[in-house]
Design an enzyme around this catalytic site. Structure first.
Site, PDB file in Angstrom:
ATOM      1  N   SER A 150       0.853  -1.198   0.000  1.00  0.00           N
ATOM      2  CA  SER A 150       0.000   0.000   0.000  1.00  0.00           C
ATOM      3  C   SER A 150       0.881   1.238   0.000  1.00  0.00           C
ATOM      4  O   SER A 150       2.085   1.170   0.265  1.00  0.00           O
ATOM      5  CB  SER A 150      -0.907   0.035   1.236  1.00  0.00           C
ATOM      6  OG  SER A 150      -0.171   0.433   2.377  1.00  0.00           O
ATOM      7  N   TYR A 163       0.144  -1.195  10.070  1.00  0.00           N
ATOM      8  CA  TYR A 163      -0.218  -1.483   8.686  1.00  0.00           C
ATOM      9  C   TYR A 163       0.957  -1.186   7.749  1.00  0.00           C
ATOM     10  O   TYR A 163       1.299  -1.980   6.868  1.00  0.00           O
ATOM     11  CB  TYR A 163      -1.430  -0.630   8.328  1.00  0.00           C
ATOM     12  CG  TYR A 163      -2.054  -0.878   6.982  1.00  0.00           C
ATOM     13  CD1 TYR A 163      -2.802  -2.025   6.731  1.00  0.00           C
ATOM     14  CD2 TYR A 163      -1.931   0.063   5.961  1.00  0.00           C
ATOM     15  CE1 TYR A 163      -3.410  -2.228   5.502  1.00  0.00           C
ATOM     16  CE2 TYR A 163      -2.526  -0.132   4.731  1.00  0.00           C
ATOM     17  CZ  TYR A 163      -3.261  -1.277   4.504  1.00  0.00           C
ATOM     18  OH  TYR A 163      -3.859  -1.477   3.284  1.00  0.00           O
ATOM     19  N   LYS A 167       3.021  -3.811   5.400  1.00  0.00           N
ATOM     20  CA  LYS A 167       2.963  -3.655   3.944  1.00  0.00           C
ATOM     21  C   LYS A 167       4.344  -3.493   3.311  1.00  0.00           C
ATOM     22  O   LYS A 167       4.605  -4.045   2.234  1.00  0.00           O
ATOM     23  CB  LYS A 167       2.069  -2.462   3.589  1.00  0.00           C
ATOM     24  CG  LYS A 167       0.580  -2.701   3.855  1.00  0.00           C
ATOM     25  CD  LYS A 167       0.075  -3.953   3.168  1.00  0.00           C
ATOM     26  CE  LYS A 167      -1.431  -4.049   3.153  1.00  0.00           C
ATOM     27  NZ  LYS A 167      -1.895  -5.320   2.547  1.00  0.00           N
TER      28      LYS A 167
END
Length: 299
Positions: A150, A163, A167
């Site tokens: 991402s 996160y 990622k």
């Protein structure tokens, strides 16, 4: 692109992006394993309904699919899913690691259990699924694996340290796997999608959700799952735009022994970060070779 006789596993395929990937692959002839735990956005709960619904859509369109409610964090369940697929269809050609969760908070307020859980789903979940199919792909001398990173992993985002760490970890996983899989025609790539899904529905206004609809990302993933796929590529997609991201290396500077001080680095930092002439190394050893090749400048 024709995927007839190909077998694809798509994780997190009960909704959003994964659903679009599964539908598109199924429409193009692939036999699709629709994997989804059926939990909430934060990973709690679970139901096979979401996966079964997508299977029904694929079958209604004339395709072939089965549902799997296995959690990607459950290593035994993942290997059992892969064993079931091999028993049923005898091959696994494509793996799209898409399953994910969100537990956003600023780092100061985040519980480490929430940090760990996001890593377990995104990073270790992808590791579990990839490990389960890896030898089957090696034996077949064919494989297409897509990781899901991402913009947060590549560039950062407030409130998403867990996160982002997971990622960017997937990018590192992809880069080494692409090297290890090359001799067996296993291509490993990464998609960085921007899409309006239940993951983003509370941070995107309704108009933006429509502009960034998940179906606009699917063509990029289908390409990365195809015979024509590159390897070791980070491909971004969203709102009809498609672009590549790279981990680059600036030319930098070489310092003789008497110059190697923190003060010299501070003084010449603008030269170190100057992007003119930067390169994109294809392996870690290539970075080392570039430095070794410049030893004559300081000898």
């Amino acid at each position: 692109m024709d995927f007839t006789d190909r077998v694809a596993i798509v994780t997190g395929a009960g909704n959003g992006l994964g659903r679009e990937y599964a539908l598109d692959l199924g429409k193009r002839g692939a036999k699709v394993v629709v994997n989804d735990l059926g939990g909430a956005r934060d990973g709690t709960g679970g139901s096979a309904t979401a996966a079964e619904s997508v299977v029904a859509e694929i079958e209604e369109a004339g395709g072939t699919a089965i549902a799997s409610p296995a959690s990607v964090t459950d290593r035994d369940a993942v290997f059992a899913m892969v064993d079931q697929v091999m028993s049923k269809w005898g091959r696994i050609d494509i793996l799209v690691n898409n399953a994910g969760v969100l537990r956003d908070k600023s780092f100061a307020k985040m519980e480490l259990d929430d940090f760990q859980f996001v890593l377990d789903v995104h990073l270790m979940g992808s590791v579990n699924c990839t490990k389960a199919v890896w030898q089957h792909m090696r034996d077949a001398n064919y494989g297409r694996i897509v990781m899901t990173a991402s913009s947060t992993g590549l560039y950062g985002n407030f409130g998403q340290t867990n996160y982002g760490a997971a990622k960017l970890g997937l990018v590192g996983l992809m880069k080494s796997l692409a090297l290890e899989g090359a001799k067996n025609n296993i291509h490993v790539n990464t998609i960085t999608p921007v899409a309006g899904t239940r993951m983003t529905e509370d941070i995107m206004p309704e108009q933006m959700l429509e502009i960034y609809s998940p179906d606009k990302v699917a063509p990029a993933v289908v390409f990365l799952a195809s015979d024509e796929a590159p390897t070791n590529t980070i491909l971004g997609a969203g709102a009809g735009g498609y672009h590549a991201a790279h981990v680059t290396l600036t030319k930098g500077i070489m310092l003789r022994e008497q110059e190697r001080t923190a003060e010299t680095i501070a003084k010449r930092f603008s030269e170190i970060v100057d992007r003119e002439g930067e390169t994109v190394p294809q392996s870690g050893s290539e970075q080392g070779a570039l430095v070794m090749g410049r030893q004559g400048e300081i000898s």
